[in-house]
Design a protein around this motif. Structure first.
Motif, PDB file in Angstrom:
ATOM      1  N   THR A   9      -5.599   2.118  -8.229  1.00 14.96           N
ATOM      2  CA  THR A   9      -4.846   3.372  -8.127  1.00 14.96           C
ATOM      3  C   THR A   9      -5.775   4.564  -7.947  1.00 14.96           C
ATOM      4  OG1 THR A   9      -4.874   3.642 -10.530  1.00 14.96           O
ATOM      5  CG2 THR A   9      -2.982   2.491  -9.585  1.00 14.96           C
ATOM      6  N   THR A  10      -5.192   5.636  -7.455  1.00 20.53           N
ATOM      7  CA  THR A  10      -5.900   6.904  -7.384  1.00 20.53           C
ATOM      8  C   THR A  10      -4.878   8.005  -7.626  1.00 20.53           C
ATOM      9  OG1 THR A  10      -7.447   8.235  -6.100  1.00 20.53           O
ATOM     10  CG2 THR A  10      -5.622   7.267  -4.899  1.00 20.53           C
ATOM     11  N   CYS A  53       0.875  -1.159   0.000  1.00 28.14           N
ATOM     12  CA  CYS A  53       0.000   0.000   0.000  1.00 28.14           C
ATOM     13  C   CYS A  53       0.915   1.212   0.000  1.00 28.14           C
ATOM     14  CB  CYS A  53      -0.899   0.014   1.234  1.00 28.14           C
ATOM     15  SG  CYS A  53      -1.979  -1.414   1.333  1.00 28.14           S
ATOM     16  N   MET A  54       1.034   1.850  -1.142  1.00 23.58           N
ATOM     17  CA  MET A  54       2.074   2.850  -1.278  1.00 23.58           C
ATOM     18  C   MET A  54       1.578   4.071  -2.037  1.00 23.58           C
ATOM     19  SD  MET A  54       5.400   0.482  -1.968  1.00 23.58           S
ATOM     20  CE  MET A  54       6.499   1.764  -1.360  1.00 23.58           C
ATOM     21  N   GLY A  55       2.354   5.134  -1.917  1.00 26.87           N
ATOM     22  CA  GLY A  55       1.957   6.358  -2.593  1.00 26.87           C
ATOM     23  C   GLY A  55       3.141   7.232  -2.911  1.00 26.87           C
ATOM     24  N   TRP A  56       2.893   8.222  -3.738  1.00 29.67           N
ATOM     25  CA  TRP A  56       3.866   9.253  -4.060  1.00 29.67           C
ATOM     26  C   TRP A  56       3.302  10.601  -3.635  1.00 29.67           C
ATOM     27  CZ3 TRP A  56       8.754   8.486  -5.573  1.00 29.67           C
ATOM     28  CH2 TRP A  56       9.092   7.261  -6.169  1.00 29.67           C
ATOM     29  N   ARG A  72      -5.728   6.059  -0.914  1.00 34.02           N
ATOM     30  CA  ARG A  72      -6.049   7.465  -0.725  1.00 34.02           C
ATOM     31  C   ARG A  72      -4.744   8.235  -0.613  1.00 34.02           C
ATOM     32  NH1 ARG A  72     -10.049   4.752   2.117  1.00 34.02           N
ATOM     33  NH2 ARG A  72      -8.673   4.402   3.884  1.00 34.02           N
ATOM     34  N   ILE A  73      -4.679   9.387  -1.230  1.00 35.31           N
ATOM     35  CA  ILE A  73      -3.444  10.164  -1.215  1.00 35.31           C
ATOM     36  C   ILE A  73      -3.509  11.231  -0.128  1.00 35.31           C
ATOM     37  CG2 ILE A  73      -2.504   9.735  -3.482  1.00 35.31           C
ATOM     38  CD1 ILE A  73      -4.127  12.042  -4.571  1.00 35.31           C
ATOM     39  N   ARG A  74      -3.563  10.748   1.102  1.00 35.06           N
ATOM     40  CA  ARG A  74      -3.535  11.598   2.281  1.00 35.06           C
ATOM     41  C   ARG A  74      -2.338  11.199   3.122  1.00 35.06           C
ATOM     42  NH1 ARG A  74      -8.464   9.952   5.254  1.00 35.06           N
ATOM     43  NH2 ARG A  74      -7.496  11.212   6.865  1.00 35.06           N
ATOM     44  N   GLU A  75      -1.602  12.154   3.611  1.00 33.86           N
ATOM     45  CA  GLU A  75      -0.407  11.858   4.390  1.00 33.86           C
ATOM     46  C   GLU A  75      -0.713  10.957   5.571  1.00 33.86           C
ATOM     47  OE1 GLU A  75       1.608  16.208   4.025  1.00 33.86           O
ATOM     48  OE2 GLU A  75       2.663  14.725   5.237  1.00 33.86           O
ATOM     49  N   ALA A  76      -1.867  11.154   6.181  1.00 33.60           N
ATOM     50  CA  ALA A  76      -2.205  10.395   7.378  1.00 33.60           C
ATOM     51  C   ALA A  76      -2.372   8.909   7.108  1.00 33.60           C
ATOM     52  CB  ALA A  76      -3.479  10.959   8.006  1.00 33.60           C
ATOM     53  N   ARG A 107       3.322  19.662   1.551  1.00 39.25           N
ATOM     54  CA  ARG A 107       3.427  18.415   0.806  1.00 39.25           C
ATOM     55  C   ARG A 107       2.046  18.018   0.306  1.00 39.25           C
ATOM     56  NH1 ARG A 107       7.202  13.964   3.368  1.00 39.25           N
ATOM     57  NH2 ARG A 107       5.637  13.996   5.027  1.00 39.25           N
ATOM     58  N   GLU A 108       1.990  17.540  -0.922  1.00 34.99           N
ATOM     59  CA  GLU A 108       0.708  17.157  -1.504  1.00 34.99           C
ATOM     60  C   GLU A 108       0.796  15.759  -2.102  1.00 34.99           C
ATOM     61  OE1 GLU A 108      -0.357  19.750  -4.710  1.00 34.99           O
ATOM     62  OE2 GLU A 108       1.424  19.278  -5.890  1.00 34.99           O
ATOM     63  N   GLY A 109      -0.326  15.078  -2.088  1.00 31.93           N
ATOM     64  CA  GLY A 109      -0.377  13.744  -2.648  1.00 31.93           C
ATOM     65  C   GLY A 109      -0.398  13.774  -4.160  1.00 31.93           C
TER      66      GLY A 109
END
Length: 128
Positions: A58-59, A34-37, A109-113, A46-48
């Motif tokens: 993907t999202t 479960c990963m993101g950039w 979800r592209i949220r830092e949390a 910082r933004e997703g």
């Protein structure tokens, strides 16, 4: 502990392409995926950018849709971000992030949390 190491950043002219890579600890892909950039430009938060789960769902942030593609090579424990049609406003430090543990049914979800582990970042500079 999940170790993440990004690479592939650099300088490119507007309209060009780059492929970022993020190598994760070997054991992570057997229980995570479960990963993101994310990215952060000077003076900005910082933004997703994009996220992916173990099923390949993907999202993307609106700014990335149609230009960026997130993917993963599970056999090599590597996450990618393919970036095309780059714009000067894409210039930023790009960070890889991992969520662990990660439920099988996690919706990306592209949220830092959503993420607890971060790489050191790789710089992308796009000139006009």
């Amino acid at each position: 502990q999940v170790r993440l190491v990004e690479s592939g950043g650099g300088s490119v002219q507007a309209g060009g392409s780059l492929r970022l890579s993020c190598e994760a600890s070997e054991y992570y892909y057997s229980s995570g995926n479960c990963m993101g950039w994310f990215r952060q430009a000077p003076g900005k938060e910082r933004e997703g950018v994009a996220a992916i789960n173990r099923h390949g769902t993907t999202t993307y942030a609106d700014s990335a849709k149609g230009r960026f593609t997130i993917s993963q090579d599970n056999g090599k424990n590597i996450l990618f971000l393919h970036m095309n049609s780059l714009k000067p406003e894409d210039s930023a430090m790009y960070y890889c992030a991992a969520r662990w543990p990660c439920a099988v049914g996690w919706a990306p979800r592209i949220r830092e949390a959503e993420f607890g582990y971060w790489g050191q970042g790789t710089q992308v500079t796009v000139s006009s």
